[in-house]
Design an enzyme around this catalytic site. Structure first.
Site, mmCIF file in Angstrom:
data_model
loop_
_atom_site.group_PDB
_atom_site.id
_atom_site.type_symbol
_atom_site.label_atom_id
_atom_site.label_comp_id
_atom_site.label_asym_id
_atom_site.label_seq_id
_atom_site.Cartn_x
_atom_site.Cartn_y
_atom_site.Cartn_z
ATOM 1 N N ARG A 206 13.015 -7.043 -10.128
ATOM 2 C CA ARG A 206 12.957 -5.620 -10.502
ATOM 3 C C ARG A 206 13.562 -4.749 -9.413
ATOM 4 O O ARG A 206 13.330 -4.991 -8.229
ATOM 5 C CB ARG A 206 11.509 -5.184 -10.729
ATOM 6 C CG ARG A 206 10.892 -5.748 -11.984
ATOM 7 C CD ARG A 206 9.422 -5.371 -12.095
ATOM 8 N NE ARG A 206 8.610 -6.553 -12.315
ATOM 9 C CZ ARG A 206 7.300 -6.619 -12.108
ATOM 10 N NH1 ARG A 206 6.635 -5.566 -11.678
ATOM 11 N NH2 ARG A 206 6.643 -7.735 -12.334
ATOM 12 N N LEU B 116 2.569 -8.263 -2.142
ATOM 13 C CA LEU B 116 3.956 -8.720 -2.271
ATOM 14 C C LEU B 116 3.991 -10.083 -2.945
ATOM 15 O O LEU B 116 3.791 -11.118 -2.304
ATOM 16 C CB LEU B 116 4.611 -8.790 -0.878
ATOM 17 C CG LEU B 116 4.433 -7.556 0.012
ATOM 18 C CD1 LEU B 116 4.981 -7.815 1.408
ATOM 19 C CD2 LEU B 116 5.108 -6.335 -0.616
ATOM 20 N N GLY B 117 4.199 -10.079 -4.252
ATOM 21 C CA GLY B 117 4.325 -11.332 -4.999
ATOM 22 C C GLY B 117 5.663 -11.267 -5.726
ATOM 23 O O GLY B 117 6.649 -10.760 -5.188
ATOM 24 N N ASN B 118 5.706 -11.759 -6.983
ATOM 25 C CA ASN B 118 6.933 -11.535 -7.755
ATOM 26 C C ASN B 118 7.086 -10.051 -8.047
ATOM 27 O O ASN B 118 8.172 -9.503 -7.989
ATOM 28 C CB ASN B 118 6.894 -12.355 -9.037
ATOM 29 C CG ASN B 118 7.154 -13.823 -8.739
ATOM 30 O OD1 ASN B 118 8.115 -14.150 -8.049
ATOM 31 N ND2 ASN B 118 6.293 -14.703 -9.211
ATOM 32 N N GLU C 295 -8.347 -12.328 -6.506
ATOM 33 C CA GLU C 295 -8.576 -11.554 -7.732
ATOM 34 C C GLU C 295 -9.683 -12.159 -8.583
ATOM 35 O O GLU C 295 -10.472 -11.438 -9.186
ATOM 36 C CB GLU C 295 -7.276 -11.470 -8.544
ATOM 37 C CG GLU C 295 -6.221 -10.620 -7.852
ATOM 38 C CD GLU C 295 -4.896 -10.629 -8.585
ATOM 39 O OE1 GLU C 295 -4.557 -9.607 -9.180
ATOM 40 O OE2 GLU C 295 -4.205 -11.661 -8.566
ATOM 41 N N MET D 248 11.385 -15.615 -2.870
ATOM 42 C CA MET D 248 11.496 -15.378 -1.437
ATOM 43 C C MET D 248 11.758 -16.654 -0.643
ATOM 44 O O MET D 248 12.544 -16.660 0.301
ATOM 45 C CB MET D 248 10.227 -14.662 -0.946
ATOM 46 C CG MET D 248 10.272 -14.262 0.495
ATOM 47 S SD MET D 248 11.687 -13.205 0.907
ATOM 48 C CE MET D 248 11.192 -11.624 0.223
ATOM 49 N N ARG D 249 11.092 -17.758 -1.027
ATOM 50 C CA ARG D 249 11.321 -19.003 -0.273
ATOM 51 C C ARG D 249 12.784 -19.424 -0.334
ATOM 52 O O ARG D 249 13.373 -19.804 0.680
ATOM 53 C CB ARG D 249 10.464 -20.138 -0.856
ATOM 54 C CG ARG D 249 9.116 -20.261 -0.203
ATOM 55 C CD ARG D 249 8.240 -21.174 -1.004
ATOM 56 N NE ARG D 249 8.080 -20.664 -2.362
ATOM 57 C CZ ARG D 249 7.094 -20.984 -3.166
ATOM 58 N NH1 ARG D 249 6.197 -21.846 -2.786
ATOM 59 N NH2 ARG D 249 7.001 -20.466 -4.368
ATOM 60 N N GLY E 168 3.433 -11.711 1.079
ATOM 61 C CA GLY E 168 2.650 -11.072 2.138
ATOM 62 C C GLY E 168 1.843 -12.074 2.954
ATOM 63 O O GLY E 168 1.686 -11.924 4.165
ATOM 64 N N ASN F 247 2.574 -15.383 3.232
ATOM 65 C CA ASN F 247 3.322 -16.555 3.709
ATOM 66 C C ASN F 247 4.635 -16.283 4.410
ATOM 67 O O ASN F 247 5.192 -17.189 5.021
ATOM 68 C CB ASN F 247 3.616 -17.491 2.528
ATOM 69 C CG ASN F 247 2.357 -18.038 1.903
ATOM 70 O OD1 ASN F 247 1.588 -18.724 2.564
ATOM 71 N ND2 ASN F 247 2.123 -17.706 0.649
ATOM 72 N N HIS G 271 -1.622 -3.795 -10.046
ATOM 73 C CA HIS G 271 -2.127 -4.675 -8.981
ATOM 74 C C HIS G 271 -3.445 -4.171 -8.399
ATOM 75 O O HIS G 271 -3.830 -4.547 -7.285
ATOM 76 C CB HIS G 271 -1.132 -4.797 -7.800
ATOM 77 C CG HIS G 271 0.150 -5.490 -8.136
ATOM 78 N ND1 HIS G 271 1.363 -5.094 -7.615
ATOM 79 C CD2 HIS G 271 0.412 -6.554 -8.924
ATOM 80 C CE1 HIS G 271 2.321 -5.883 -8.061
ATOM 81 N NE2 HIS G 271 1.763 -6.770 -8.862
ATOM 82 N N ARG H 102 -9.000 -10.161 -16.507
ATOM 83 C CA ARG H 102 -8.108 -9.173 -15.934
ATOM 84 C C ARG H 102 -7.296 -8.580 -17.084
ATOM 85 O O ARG H 102 -6.706 -9.308 -17.878
ATOM 86 C CB ARG H 102 -7.177 -9.844 -14.928
ATOM 87 C CG ARG H 102 -6.146 -8.899 -14.400
ATOM 88 C CD ARG H 102 -5.311 -9.557 -13.318
ATOM 89 N NE ARG H 102 -4.143 -8.740 -13.057
ATOM 90 C CZ ARG H 102 -2.938 -9.224 -12.805
ATOM 91 N NH1 ARG H 102 -2.745 -10.525 -12.763
ATOM 92 N NH2 ARG H 102 -1.934 -8.418 -12.584
ATOM 93 N N ASN I 114 -7.498 -14.834 -15.556
ATOM 94 C CA ASN I 114 -6.415 -13.974 -15.086
ATOM 95 C C ASN I 114 -5.146 -14.410 -15.810
ATOM 96 O O ASN I 114 -4.460 -15.337 -15.394
ATOM 97 C CB ASN I 114 -6.304 -14.151 -13.558
ATOM 98 C CG ASN I 114 -5.278 -13.240 -12.937
ATOM 99 O OD1 ASN I 114 -4.471 -12.626 -13.630
ATOM 100 N ND2 ASN I 114 -5.301 -13.174 -11.617
HETATM 101 P P1 ADP Z 1 2.829 -13.661 -8.629
HETATM 102 O O1 ADP Z 1 3.183 -12.237 -8.367
HETATM 103 O O2 ADP Z 1 3.557 -14.234 -9.804
HETATM 104 O O3 ADP Z 1 1.331 -13.939 -8.623
HETATM 105 P P2 ADP Z 1 2.880 -14.868 -5.979
HETATM 106 O O4 ADP Z 1 1.876 -13.900 -5.434
HETATM 107 O O5 ADP Z 1 2.524 -16.304 -6.014
HETATM 108 O O6 ADP Z 1 3.432 -14.451 -7.398
HETATM 109 O O7 ADP Z 1 4.195 -14.681 -5.078
HETATM 110 C C1 ADP Z 1 5.385 -15.353 -5.362
HETATM 111 C C2 ADP Z 1 6.376 -15.078 -4.237
HETATM 112 O O8 ADP Z 1 5.825 -15.552 -3.001
HETATM 113 C C3 ADP Z 1 7.706 -15.786 -4.431
HETATM 114 O O9 ADP Z 1 8.771 -14.923 -4.079
HETATM 115 C C4 ADP Z 1 7.598 -16.925 -3.439
HETATM 116 O O10 ADP Z 1 8.861 -17.373 -2.976
HETATM 117 C C5 ADP Z 1 6.832 -16.263 -2.329
HETATM 118 N N1 ADP Z 1 6.287 -17.271 -1.409
HETATM 119 C C6 ADP Z 1 5.346 -18.210 -1.671
HETATM 120 N N2 ADP Z 1 5.184 -19.027 -0.585
HETATM 121 C C7 ADP Z 1 6.059 -18.591 0.365
HETATM 122 C C8 ADP Z 1 6.394 -19.027 1.687
HETATM 123 N N3 ADP Z 1 5.796 -20.062 2.249
HETATM 124 N N4 ADP Z 1 7.329 -18.312 2.365
HETATM 125 C C9 ADP Z 1 7.950 -17.252 1.800
HETATM 126 N N5 ADP Z 1 7.694 -16.813 0.555
HETATM 127 C C10 ADP Z 1 6.762 -17.467 -0.161
#
Ligand code: ADP
Length: 373
Positions: free
Chosen positions: A215, A183-185, A359, A258-259, A307, A309, A154, A65, A7
């Site tokens: 974005r 919901l990731g980056n 994935e 997000m963190r 999503g 966390n 996605h 992927r 991936n």
């Molecule tokens: P990618 O899209 O690059 O694969 P990820 O699916 O790992 O990325 O998602 C990254 C996002 O998830 C970042 O905004 C990160 O801050 C958020 N994230 C990861 N862990 C937590 C957490 N414990 N609480 C809130 N947001 C989190």
């Protein structure tokens, strides 16, 4: 039999050696990609595999992927010279991703020339969208002559969580109505009816739709001309601003992560709190709109880093969605659905749940299927 799933994203290369029959990982890892050093990261993956000759000896095939398959690839496919040329052909529509995916394929072909390889496309799951969902209201010749349409992304992740939910919640039937929120980056939703995707929030490029880390998601297209003139930017400059300096980062001025934003909100940062509120509001509005293509809603699934966390994001989204019948189980949400089947809502339908995306397993399963195992 073992399968290698690769991936290759813009910031990291994830890989896993998977037994597709039970999903067991025999080896897994991530190589971060320092700026412009994708080849070095791929070489490191190959070196790590070479350190495990017993595992490599058991490999039956490799799955990759691939972000963009255009309209040509609506299914995973075994890679040959023609398929490679096809992936290269759609590269102008995914200039940041497809060349990296090609580099991954070619590196592993050189390292393991005897192993068959399969491409698993992120766009393929969305090829079941009907024309009313995938066409923009622009001159039709732009679609027929230039491929201007909504493709969606996605797909590997949306498909993974929709499949898991079908088993877990008895939603495998033809009329099951699921919305998956990855919901990731990058962030997108998919509306899945009876296992087939019928709508998604991303479009021609991964810029359309939801607010994301950096974005903007949807903006008035009229902004391009205005910003170009005001800021003295060319179109590439405006596109860069909307892709890299906007979203949570642009709104908060703090971070696109997000963190970090949640920490800033907890410290009383007003702009961070506003960025979070807009993220949740736009997401909730998009999810509600998926009721139109689905004709109702049985389950909402949260996945990806945010999503899976962020209890805070899920809670605010479900609050906005109360008119659709969602009632949050605050305790289960705080535990991210752990210890049960992932459910974070009470009563319903619809139910809300956290489902971890996998994935690499989906890539391994697709590879096994295509290669006829
Ligand atoms: P990618 O899209 O690059 O694969 P990820 O699916 O790992 O990325 O998602 C990254 C996002 O998830 C970042 O905004 C990160 O801050 C958020 N994230 C990861 N862990 C937590 C957490 N414990 N609480 C809130 N947001 C989190």
């Amino acid at each position: 039999m073992l399968w290698l799933a690769l991936n290759c994203g813009s910031s990291s290369v994830k890989f896993a050696v998977v037994d597709a029959t039970d999903g067991a990982r025999r080896l897994a890892g991530v190589q971060e990609i320092p700026a412009g050093e994708a080849q070095a990261a791929l070489d490191a993956v190959v070196a790590e595999l070479a350190n495990n000759p017993d595992l490599v000896g058991e490999l039956a095939g490799i799955g990759h992927r691939v972000v963009h398959g255009g309209e040509r690839f609506s299914e995973s496919i075994r890679i040959d010279a023609e398929v490679l040329a096809g992936i290269e052909g759609v590269s102008p529509m995914a200039p940041l991703h497809n060349p990296l995916n090609l580099m991954g394929i070619q590196t592993l072909q050189r390292a393991f020339p005897a192993l068959p390889q399969v491409a698993v496309f992120d766009t393929a799951f969305h090829q079941s969208l009907p024309p009313r969902a995938y066409l923009y209201a622009v001159p039709h010749s732009l679609y027929t002559e230039h491929g201007v349409r909504r493709y969606g992304f996605h797909g590997t992740s949306h498909r993974s969580v929709a499949h898991q939910a079908a088993d877990r919640f008895g939603l495998g039937g033809k009329s099951a109505r699921i919305v998956s929120a990855h919901l990731g980056n990058g962030c997108s939703t998919a509306a899945v009816l009876g296992g087939r995707c019928v709508e998604t929030s991303m479009g021609f490029s991964p810029l359309e739709g939801l607010v994301m880390g950096t974005r903007s998601g949807d903006v008035d297209p009229g902004l391009h001309a205005f910003l170009g003139q005001r800021l003295g930017l060319d179109l590439a400059g405006v596109t860069r601003l909307l892709n890299r300096e906007s979203g949570l980062l642009g709104l908060s001025g703090v971070s696109g992560d997000m963190r970090e934003l949640e920490a800033a909100e907890a410290r009383g940062d007003v702009q961070a709190a506003l960025a979070l509120e807009i993220f949740c509001y736009r997401l909730a509005k998009n999810i509600a709109s998926q009721v139109v293509p689905l004709g109702g809603l049985d389950a909402l699934l949260f996945t990806g880093g945010i999503g899976e966390n962020s209890a805070r994001v899920r809670a605010q989204v479900l609050e906005w969605l109360a008119p659709l019948g969602f009632e949050i189980d605050a305790g289960a949400n705080a535990r991210h659905g752990e210890g049960t089947d992932g459910r974070i809502s009470v009563l319903g339908p619809p139910l809300a749940a956290v489902v971890a995306t996998d994935e690499e397993l989906l890539i391994a399963e697709e590879t096994a299927r295509v290669l006829g195992d």
